[in-house]
Write a protein that holds these residues in place. Structure first.
Motif, mmCIF file in Angstrom:
data_model
loop_
_atom_site.group_PDB
_atom_site.id
_atom_site.type_symbol
_atom_site.label_atom_id
_atom_site.label_comp_id
_atom_site.label_asym_id
_atom_site.label_seq_id
_atom_site.Cartn_x
_atom_site.Cartn_y
_atom_site.Cartn_z
ATOM 1 N N ILE A 202 -9.818 7.437 -5.235
ATOM 2 C CA ILE A 202 -10.509 7.168 -6.505
ATOM 3 C C ILE A 202 -10.901 5.708 -6.614
ATOM 4 N N GLY A 203 -9.949 4.831 -6.231
ATOM 5 C CA GLY A 203 -10.207 3.403 -6.421
ATOM 6 C C GLY A 203 -11.227 2.839 -5.458
ATOM 7 N N LEU A 204 -11.354 3.415 -4.298
ATOM 8 C CA LEU A 204 -12.248 2.863 -3.287
ATOM 9 C C LEU A 204 -13.546 3.652 -3.152
ATOM 10 N N ALA A 205 -13.757 4.660 -3.997
ATOM 11 C CA ALA A 205 -14.994 5.440 -3.940
ATOM 12 C C ALA A 205 -16.159 4.604 -4.464
ATOM 13 N N ASP A 206 -17.332 4.828 -3.842
ATOM 14 C CA ASP A 206 -18.557 4.122 -4.240
ATOM 15 C C ASP A 206 -18.321 2.609 -4.205
ATOM 16 N N ASP A 207 -18.633 1.967 -5.314
ATOM 17 C CA ASP A 207 -18.490 0.506 -5.396
ATOM 18 C C ASP A 207 -17.741 0.170 -6.685
ATOM 19 N N PRO A 208 -16.393 0.354 -6.706
ATOM 20 C CA PRO A 208 -15.628 0.173 -7.944
ATOM 21 C C PRO A 208 -15.645 -1.286 -8.383
ATOM 22 N N PRO A 209 -15.523 -1.512 -9.687
ATOM 23 C CA PRO A 209 -15.434 -2.887 -10.190
ATOM 24 C C PRO A 209 -14.131 -3.542 -9.753
ATOM 25 N N PRO A 210 -14.092 -4.881 -9.769
ATOM 26 C CA PRO A 210 -12.887 -5.591 -9.303
ATOM 27 C C PRO A 210 -11.631 -5.219 -10.089
ATOM 28 N N GLU A 211 -11.792 -5.035 -11.433
ATOM 29 C CA GLU A 211 -10.588 -4.719 -12.226
ATOM 30 C C GLU A 211 -10.004 -3.357 -11.824
ATOM 31 N N LYS A 212 -10.880 -2.406 -11.463
ATOM 32 C CA LYS A 212 -10.379 -1.091 -11.040
ATOM 33 C C LYS A 212 -9.689 -1.189 -9.685
ATOM 34 N N VAL A 213 -10.267 -2.011 -8.812
ATOM 35 C CA VAL A 213 -9.633 -2.214 -7.506
ATOM 36 C C VAL A 213 -8.260 -2.848 -7.689
ATOM 37 N N ALA A 214 -8.153 -3.825 -8.604
ATOM 38 C CA ALA A 214 -6.873 -4.485 -8.843
ATOM 39 C C ALA A 214 -5.853 -3.491 -9.402
ATOM 40 N N ARG A 215 -6.322 -2.606 -10.316
ATOM 41 C CA ARG A 215 -5.410 -1.617 -10.886
ATOM 42 C C ARG A 215 -4.935 -0.632 -9.821
ATOM 43 N N MET A 216 -5.841 -0.190 -8.966
ATOM 44 C CA MET A 216 -5.449 0.728 -7.906
ATOM 45 C C MET A 216 -4.519 0.046 -6.903
ATOM 46 N N ARG A 217 -4.783 -1.228 -6.661
ATOM 47 C CA ARG A 217 -3.900 -1.946 -5.747
ATOM 48 C C ARG A 217 -2.488 -2.021 -6.294
ATOM 49 N N ARG A 218 -2.381 -2.325 -7.598
ATOM 50 C CA ARG A 218 -1.035 -2.362 -8.203
ATOM 51 C C ARG A 218 -0.378 -0.993 -8.113
ATOM 52 N N LYS A 219 -1.192 0.050 -8.342
ATOM 53 C CA LYS A 219 -0.626 1.398 -8.279
ATOM 54 C C LYS A 219 -0.143 1.718 -6.867
ATOM 55 N N LEU A 220 -0.919 1.337 -5.861
ATOM 56 C CA LEU A 220 -0.511 1.588 -4.482
ATOM 57 C C LEU A 220 0.746 0.810 -4.120
ATOM 58 N N ILE A 221 0.803 -0.426 -4.595
ATOM 59 C CA ILE A 221 1.994 -1.242 -4.300
ATOM 60 C C ILE A 221 3.232 -0.657 -4.964
ATOM 61 N N GLU A 222 3.075 -0.192 -6.212
ATOM 62 C CA GLU A 222 4.207 0.418 -6.904
ATOM 63 C C GLU A 222 4.685 1.670 -6.172
ATOM 64 N N ASN A 223 3.754 2.495 -5.734
ATOM 65 C CA ASN A 223 4.146 3.708 -5.006
ATOM 66 C C ASN A 223 4.771 3.367 -3.658
ATOM 67 N N ALA A 224 4.237 2.347 -2.995
ATOM 68 C CA ALA A 224 4.818 1.930 -1.721
ATOM 69 C C ALA A 224 6.241 1.417 -1.930
ATOM 70 N N ASP A 225 6.435 0.642 -3.020
ATOM 71 C CA ASP A 225 7.792 0.166 -3.322
ATOM 72 C C ASP A 225 8.735 1.335 -3.614
ATOM 73 N N GLY A 226 8.223 2.315 -4.369
ATOM 74 C CA GLY A 226 9.057 3.484 -4.661
ATOM 75 C C GLY A 226 9.418 4.263 -3.409
ATOM 76 N N SER A 227 8.451 4.419 -2.500
ATOM 77 C CA SER A 227 8.730 5.111 -1.241
ATOM 78 C C SER A 227 9.735 4.336 -0.399
ATOM 79 N N GLU A 228 9.562 3.029 -0.354
ATOM 80 C CA GLU A 228 10.500 2.205 0.404
ATOM 81 C C GLU A 228 11.914 2.313 -0.177
ATOM 82 N N HIS A 229 11.994 2.282 -1.507
ATOM 83 C CA HIS A 229 13.306 2.415 -2.147
ATOM 84 C C HIS A 229 13.924 3.780 -1.858
ATOM 85 N N LEU A 230 13.098 4.823 -1.871
ATOM 86 C CA LEU A 230 13.603 6.164 -1.589
ATOM 87 C C LEU A 230 14.112 6.265 -0.159
#
Length: 410
Positions: A202-230
């Motif tokens: 969703i975040g990387l489709a077409d040409d997303p605005p910078p704020e959407k990319v930043a939000r998706m990046r935070r979401k990916l980092i949070e999920n990566a942290d959760g996976s690492e913790h698990l």
């Protein structure tokens, strides 16, 4: 089983034959000691010595042997007594020989019958072993629910079969728990990977605005942290299930102070008061790294499953460490389940627990580490919400006991 049956048959037969031989020898010795006197008395009563004297010595006839008077025999009465003794000795010897012959034949027959009886008895005794062996060979992962259920009126073999059934109960429970664990772990990992993939698409489709990319990046980092913790929690749980590889005296009061100091920032962020009373020294024998994970998980879970304005109390005393937390009311029936992997109390918001990084492994890790240290865990639901959980360490010659009462954690 045939070899064991043959051994038992040989043992039973040998014991019975040995008993028969001893009995025969005893009868022979006792009879030999008393036979001469009894035969002599019987002959004397049947043919009195006076008749022998009156008859005098027998006159020799042609073709017969005339016994000579033994030297030293001066009278007919002495000769009569000697003849009675000779008759008694001959009768006794014949009787004993006959006894030995009859006893030998009887003992041979007794040996054959004993072997047949011993073989039959050994078969009956070992029959339950054959049943246990046959049913045990049929068991597999697909039919662990089946039991021996040996039909017997009691005894050691019945106790063995019941113990085997109890072992199957434990194995079935363990296998089922491992299967649930693997399924839950796969579900947790698949969920986080699905979220990461959706966020990336969703975040990387077409040409997303910078704020959407930043939000998706935070979401990916949070999920990566959760996976690492698990993954780290799963590895820690696997390590704590094994026997301790390293053990040393650990100052539990100092360890508790360090672990809670690391969590004070999180407590302030969640608006939860963290009170620590670790003034009383307490030493336990164990792995310092695993023990620190134990205290950290207990306190962290108490903070995570709490409410703003709540509190977590940690206390080190003669019995160990006690952590009590406020929070939602936990149903009484859910308390024992909290120590199983991926189990969360029904009163908790499942999605919030996931967002906070909780996968339902906190207390299962605590329980596993406690078992590795020979300790026990106990949880109790507080009437006004939250949990009190104790981890009691065993007493040893060099180490004082430790009891960790801990808050709700999953």
């Amino acid at each position: 089983m045939n070899s064991e049956r043959a051994r038992l048959t040989a043992l039973y037969t040998g014991l019975l034959v040995l008993a028969g031989v001893l009995l025969t020898a005893l009868v022979y010795v006792l009879l030999q000691q008393s036979l001469d006197s009894r035969i002599g008395s019987a002959v004397t009563r049947a043919v009195p010595a006076s008749e022998i004297e009156a008859s005098g010595p027998a006159q020799p006839t042609v073709g017969t042997f005339a016994p000579t008077r033994p030297m030293g025999t001066n009278s007919d009465s002495e000769l009569a007594g000697l003849e009675i003794q000779q008759v008694s000795d001959a009768a006794g010897e014949a009787t004993l020989n006959r006894l030995l012959t009859v006893s030998g034949v009887s003992l041979a027959v007794f040996t054959v019958l004993s072997a047949a009886l011993a073989w039959w008895m050994a078969g009956r005794v070992l029959r339950p072993v054959g049943v246990i062996t046959a049913r045990a060979r049929q068991l597999s992962g697909a039919n662990l629910h089946e039991r021996l259920a040996l039909d017997s009126r009691g005894g050691e073999l019945k106790e063995l079969a019941d113990t085997f059934d109890e072992m199957l109960d434990r194995i079935e429970h363990l296998v089922a728990a491992r299967q649930r664990f693997a399924a839950n772990a796969a579900h947790e990992l698949r969920t986080t990977l699905a979220v990461q993939r959706a966020a990336a698409e969703i975040g990387l489709a077409d040409d997303p605005p910078p704020e959407k990319v930043a939000r998706m990046r935070r979401k990916l980092i949070e999920n990566a942290d959760g996976s690492e913790h698990l993954i780290e929690s799963l590895l820690l749980l696997a390590v704590s299930d094994r026997q301790l590889q390293h053990s040393e005296p650990v100052a539990l009061h100092e360890l508790t102070t360090r672990a809670t100091d690391d969590l004070r920032e999180e407590a302030a962020r969640r608006d939860v008061t963290l009170d620590v009373d670790a003034a009383r020294p307490l030493s336990v024998d164990g792995d310092p790294v695993l023990l620190e994970h134990t205290v950290h998980n207990l306190v962290s879970n108490g903070l995570r499953y709490n409410h703003p304005g709540g509190h977590v109390r940690v206390r080190v005393d003669a019995d160990g460490v006690e952590v009590v937390n406020t929070g939602p009311v936990v149903p009484f029936g859910d308390v024992p389940l909290l120590f199983e992997p991926f189990r969360r109390a029904a009163a908790r918001d499942h999605r919030r627990g996931r967002a906070d990084g909780g996968a339902g492994l906190g207390l299962s890790i605590v329980a596993s580490i406690a078992r590795a240290h020979g300790a026990t865990t106990h949880a109790a639901a507080n009437a006004d919400g939250g949990l009190t959980i104790r981890v009691r360490f065993p007493r040893t010659a060099a180490v004082a006991p430790a009891t960790a009462a801990v808050p709700a954690a999953v």
